[in-house]
Write a protein that holds these residues in place. Structure first.
Motif, PDB file in Angstrom:
ATOM      1  N   THR A 158       0.874  -1.173   0.000  1.00  0.00           N
ATOM      2  CA  THR A 158       0.000   0.000   0.000  1.00  0.00           C
ATOM      3  C   THR A 158       0.913   1.226   0.000  1.00  0.00           C
ATOM      4  OG1 THR A 158      -0.118   0.326   2.396  1.00  0.00           O
ATOM      5  CG2 THR A 158      -1.656  -1.264   1.436  1.00  0.00           C
ATOM      6  N   LYS A 159       0.329   2.407   0.013  1.00  0.00           N
ATOM      7  CA  LYS A 159       1.142   3.632   0.009  1.00  0.00           C
ATOM      8  C   LYS A 159       1.998   3.750   1.256  1.00  0.00           C
ATOM      9  CE  LYS A 159      -1.809   6.501  -2.956  1.00  0.00           C
ATOM     10  NZ  LYS A 159      -2.626   7.753  -3.038  1.00  0.00           N
ATOM     11  N   LYS A 160       1.526   3.182   2.355  1.00  0.00           N
ATOM     12  CA  LYS A 160       2.205   3.377   3.631  1.00  0.00           C
ATOM     13  C   LYS A 160       2.782   2.104   4.235  1.00  0.00           C
ATOM     14  CE  LYS A 160      -0.571   7.393   5.019  1.00  0.00           C
ATOM     15  NZ  LYS A 160      -1.445   7.957   6.074  1.00  0.00           N
ATOM     16  N   ARG A 161       2.422   0.936   3.689  1.00  0.00           N
ATOM     17  CA  ARG A 161       2.816  -0.304   4.360  1.00  0.00           C
ATOM     18  C   ARG A 161       3.505  -1.271   3.417  1.00  0.00           C
ATOM     19  NH1 ARG A 161      -2.399   0.522   6.576  1.00  0.00           N
ATOM     20  NH2 ARG A 161      -2.395   0.844   8.830  1.00  0.00           N
ATOM     21  N   THR A 162       4.512  -1.958   3.962  1.00  0.00           N
ATOM     22  CA  THR A 162       5.106  -3.101   3.279  1.00  0.00           C
ATOM     23  C   THR A 162       4.266  -4.333   3.609  1.00  0.00           C
ATOM     24  OG1 THR A 162       6.506  -3.661   5.164  1.00  0.00           O
ATOM     25  CG2 THR A 162       7.413  -2.099   3.547  1.00  0.00           C
ATOM     26  N   TYR A 163       4.590  -5.453   2.990  1.00  0.00           N
ATOM     27  CA  TYR A 163       3.879  -6.699   3.313  1.00  0.00           C
ATOM     28  C   TYR A 163       4.030  -7.035   4.793  1.00  0.00           C
ATOM     29  CZ  TYR A 163       3.005  -7.860  -1.592  1.00  0.00           C
ATOM     30  OH  TYR A 163       2.539  -7.853  -2.883  1.00  0.00           O
ATOM     31  N   ASP A 164       5.232  -6.843   5.345  1.00  0.00           N
ATOM     32  CA  ASP A 164       5.439  -7.115   6.768  1.00  0.00           C
ATOM     33  C   ASP A 164       4.464  -6.312   7.623  1.00  0.00           C
ATOM     34  OD1 ASP A 164       7.310  -9.111   6.944  1.00  0.00           O
ATOM     35  OD2 ASP A 164       8.947  -7.839   7.656  1.00  0.00           O
ATOM     36  N   GLY A 165       4.345  -5.031   7.322  1.00  0.00           N
ATOM     37  CA  GLY A 165       3.470  -4.174   8.109  1.00  0.00           C
ATOM     38  C   GLY A 165       1.996  -4.392   7.836  1.00  0.00           C
ATOM     39  N   PHE A 166       1.679  -4.899   6.657  1.00  0.00           N
ATOM     40  CA  PHE A 166       0.291  -5.066   6.235  1.00  0.00           C
ATOM     41  C   PHE A 166      -0.328  -6.353   6.772  1.00  0.00           C
ATOM     42  CE2 PHE A 166      -2.856  -5.785   2.642  1.00  0.00           C
ATOM     43  CZ  PHE A 166      -3.656  -4.692   2.945  1.00  0.00           C
ATOM     44  N   ILE A 167       0.455  -7.446   6.765  1.00  0.00           N
ATOM     45  CA  ILE A 167      -0.107  -8.745   7.182  1.00  0.00           C
ATOM     46  C   ILE A 167       0.759  -9.503   8.177  1.00  0.00           C
ATOM     47  CG2 ILE A 167      -1.517  -9.114   5.118  1.00  0.00           C
ATOM     48  CD1 ILE A 167       0.804 -10.892   4.063  1.00  0.00           C
ATOM     49  N   GLY A 168       1.809  -8.853   8.697  1.00  0.00           N
ATOM     50  CA  GLY A 168       2.642  -9.509   9.705  1.00  0.00           C
ATOM     51  C   GLY A 168       1.881  -9.704  11.010  1.00  0.00           C
ATOM     52  N   ASP A 169       2.526 -10.317  11.972  1.00  0.00           N
ATOM     53  CA  ASP A 169       1.854 -10.669  13.232  1.00  0.00           C
ATOM     54  C   ASP A 169       1.371  -9.432  13.991  1.00  0.00           C
ATOM     55  OD1 ASP A 169       1.041 -12.929  14.836  1.00  0.00           O
ATOM     56  OD2 ASP A 169       2.470 -12.238  16.341  1.00  0.00           O
ATOM     57  N   LYS A 170       2.141  -8.350  13.929  1.00  0.00           N
ATOM     58  CA  LYS A 170       1.719  -7.127  14.620  1.00  0.00           C
ATOM     59  C   LYS A 170       0.405  -6.609  14.041  1.00  0.00           C
ATOM     60  CE  LYS A 170       6.211  -5.425  16.239  1.00  0.00           C
ATOM     61  NZ  LYS A 170       7.219  -4.328  16.142  1.00  0.00           N
ATOM     62  N   ALA A 171       0.295  -6.678  12.708  1.00  0.00           N
ATOM     63  CA  ALA A 171      -0.944  -6.237  12.063  1.00  0.00           C
ATOM     64  C   ALA A 171      -2.103  -7.143  12.453  1.00  0.00           C
ATOM     65  CB  ALA A 171      -0.768  -6.230  10.545  1.00  0.00           C
ATOM     66  N   PHE A 172      -1.844  -8.440  12.517  1.00  0.00           N
ATOM     67  CA  PHE A 172      -2.904  -9.393  12.905  1.00  0.00           C
ATOM     68  C   PHE A 172      -3.452  -9.046  14.285  1.00  0.00           C
ATOM     69  CE2 PHE A 172      -4.472 -13.211  14.915  1.00  0.00           C
ATOM     70  CZ  PHE A 172      -5.231 -13.824  13.919  1.00  0.00           C
ATOM     71  N   ILE A 173      -2.560  -8.775  15.221  1.00  0.00           N
ATOM     72  CA  ILE A 173      -2.972  -8.447  16.594  1.00  0.00           C
ATOM     73  C   ILE A 173      -3.698  -7.105  16.628  1.00  0.00           C
ATOM     74  CG2 ILE A 173      -2.090  -7.881  18.898  1.00  0.00           C
ATOM     75  CD1 ILE A 173       0.213  -9.890  18.297  1.00  0.00           C
ATOM     76  N   GLU A 174      -3.225  -6.165  15.839  1.00  0.00           N
ATOM     77  CA  GLU A 174      -3.782  -4.812  15.854  1.00  0.00           C
ATOM     78  C   GLU A 174      -5.178  -4.744  15.239  1.00  0.00           C
ATOM     79  OE1 GLU A 174      -2.927  -0.594  13.564  1.00  0.00           O
ATOM     80  OE2 GLU A 174      -1.223  -1.907  14.011  1.00  0.00           O
ATOM     81  N   ILE A 175      -5.398  -5.416  14.120  1.00  0.00           N
ATOM     82  CA  ILE A 175      -6.665  -5.242  13.381  1.00  0.00           C
ATOM     83  C   ILE A 175      -7.643  -6.400  13.583  1.00  0.00           C
ATOM     84  CG2 ILE A 175      -5.518  -3.827  11.643  1.00  0.00           C
ATOM     85  CD1 ILE A 175      -5.633  -6.218   9.738  1.00  0.00           C
ATOM     86  N   GLY A 176      -7.162  -7.532  14.090  1.00  0.00           N
ATOM     87  CA  GLY A 176      -8.041  -8.668  14.311  1.00  0.00           C
ATOM     88  C   GLY A 176      -8.140  -9.590  13.108  1.00  0.00           C
ATOM     89  N   LYS A 177      -8.677 -10.783  13.365  1.00  0.00           N
ATOM     90  CA  LYS A 177      -8.687 -11.837  12.353  1.00  0.00           C
ATOM     91  C   LYS A 177      -9.524 -11.479  11.125  1.00  0.00           C
ATOM     92  CE  LYS A 177      -9.000 -16.147  13.695  1.00  0.00           C
ATOM     93  NZ  LYS A 177      -9.504 -17.506  14.083  1.00  0.00           N
ATOM     94  N   LYS A 178     -10.680 -10.849  11.312  1.00  0.00           N
ATOM     95  CA  LYS A 178     -11.578 -10.581  10.189  1.00  0.00           C
ATOM     96  C   LYS A 178     -10.932  -9.643   9.179  1.00  0.00           C
ATOM     97  CE  LYS A 178     -16.350  -9.240   9.175  1.00  0.00           C
ATOM     98  NZ  LYS A 178     -17.650  -8.812   9.780  1.00  0.00           N
ATOM     99  N   ARG A 179     -10.410  -8.522   9.650  1.00  0.00           N
ATOM    100  CA  ARG A 179      -9.769  -7.559   8.742  1.00  0.00           C
ATOM    101  C   ARG A 179      -8.484  -8.136   8.161  1.00  0.00           C
ATOM    102  NH1 ARG A 179      -8.801  -1.906  11.303  1.00  0.00           N
ATOM    103  NH2 ARG A 179      -7.966  -1.557   9.199  1.00  0.00           N
ATOM    104  N   TRP A 180      -7.766  -8.903   8.980  1.00  0.00           N
ATOM    105  CA  TRP A 180      -6.530  -9.529   8.485  1.00  0.00           C
ATOM    106  C   TRP A 180      -6.837 -10.483   7.343  1.00  0.00           C
ATOM    107  CZ3 TRP A 180      -4.684 -14.631   8.465  1.00  0.00           C
ATOM    108  CH2 TRP A 180      -3.319 -14.782   8.208  1.00  0.00           C
TER     109      TRP A 180
END
Length: 249
Positions: A158-180
């Motif tokens: 995305t404009k602001k995120r790499t794959y790590d930041g978009f779907i990494g474990d931190k993102a999973f915890i932050e946004i939850g399973k549904k959005r992930w």
């Protein structure tokens, strides 16, 4: 002198951002004992990781060689990046020599997703392996041949995120399973368009969190499957050594 028979056994180690796993495999990739794991130390300095590995394998049966999967870019056994462990601590570390000196065995080190890929692919066509763990690992193989490693995790999705930041474990915890899961659908669409893969393999701890229907040419793999790539890593080495141009007369 190292045993050159088919009875050679290999200690296969997978260093991850959250856990370190190890098992013994035969030269053909058969698992000779159940794999064990321990939490990755924090901070995950080379000395601490080595300490955990030695404790983890202290009761293992005898082995002749060592294969290691490492979460970062690896060149000739030397660590170039370690985004989920700490690049500042790891950059320039010759992990192959460090482990070889400590364990007294020959060691080969590769990116962890590459190691997983070597353990699971069919060897037919273009196959892509991704691992969903602390970060996002990738490996690309053509007819079973490992292609040069790409750190796709650090490419912007995305404009602001790499794959790590978009779907990494931190993102999973932050946004939850549904959005992930919605994000994972988007990522798979991108991968399908960019790589036109014949088969996609998905591994890592968060692979079990996928809740949508996958295409018929997508397969979920386990850590148990991937760690067997340690055998193939040495097979590739042996094949290289035995090429006619590398054999002295």
């Amino acid at each position: 002198m190292e045993n050159t028979s088919s009875a050679i056994s290999i200690l296969s180690i997978d260093i991850g951002g959250s856990s370190i796993k190890a098992t013994i495999v035969s030269r053909e990739g058969e698992m000779l004992q159940e794999y064990k794991k321990s939490k990755t130390p924090k901070p995950a300095s080379p000395a601490e990781v080595l300490r955990v590995i030695k404790l983890l394998i202290k009761d293992f049966q005898a082995y002749h060689r060592v294969s290691v999967g490492f979460p970062g870019y690896v060149k000739n056994g030397v660590i170039c990046t370690a985004p989920n462990l700490g690049t500042a601590m790891w950059k320039g570390v010759d992990l192959s020599k460090l482990l070889g000196d400590s364990l007294g065995k020959p060691v080969r080190v590769a990116n962890d997703a590459d190691l997983h890929g070597l353990g699971v692919v069919s060897g037919k066509g273009l196959e892509l392996v991704i691992t969903l763990g602390t970060g996002f690992g990738t490996a690309i193989l053509m007819d079973g041949i490992l292609l040069p490693h790409l750190e796709l995790a650090h490419h912007p999705v995305t404009k602001k995120r790499t794959y790590d930041g978009f779907i990494g474990d931190k993102a999973f915890i932050e946004i939850g399973k549904k959005r992930w899961n919605r994000r994972m659908k988007q990522v798979i669409r991108v991968l399908k368009t960019v790589f036109n893969y014949d088969r996609l393999y998905i591994g890592g701890g968060n692979a079990d969190e996928l809740e949508f229907k996958l295409d018929d040419n997508i397969e979920i793999i386990t850590n148990r499957d991937g760690i067997k790539g340690g055998a193939r890593l040495w097979q590739l080495h042996d094949e290289e050594v035995l090429r006619p141009e590398n054999v002295q007369s």
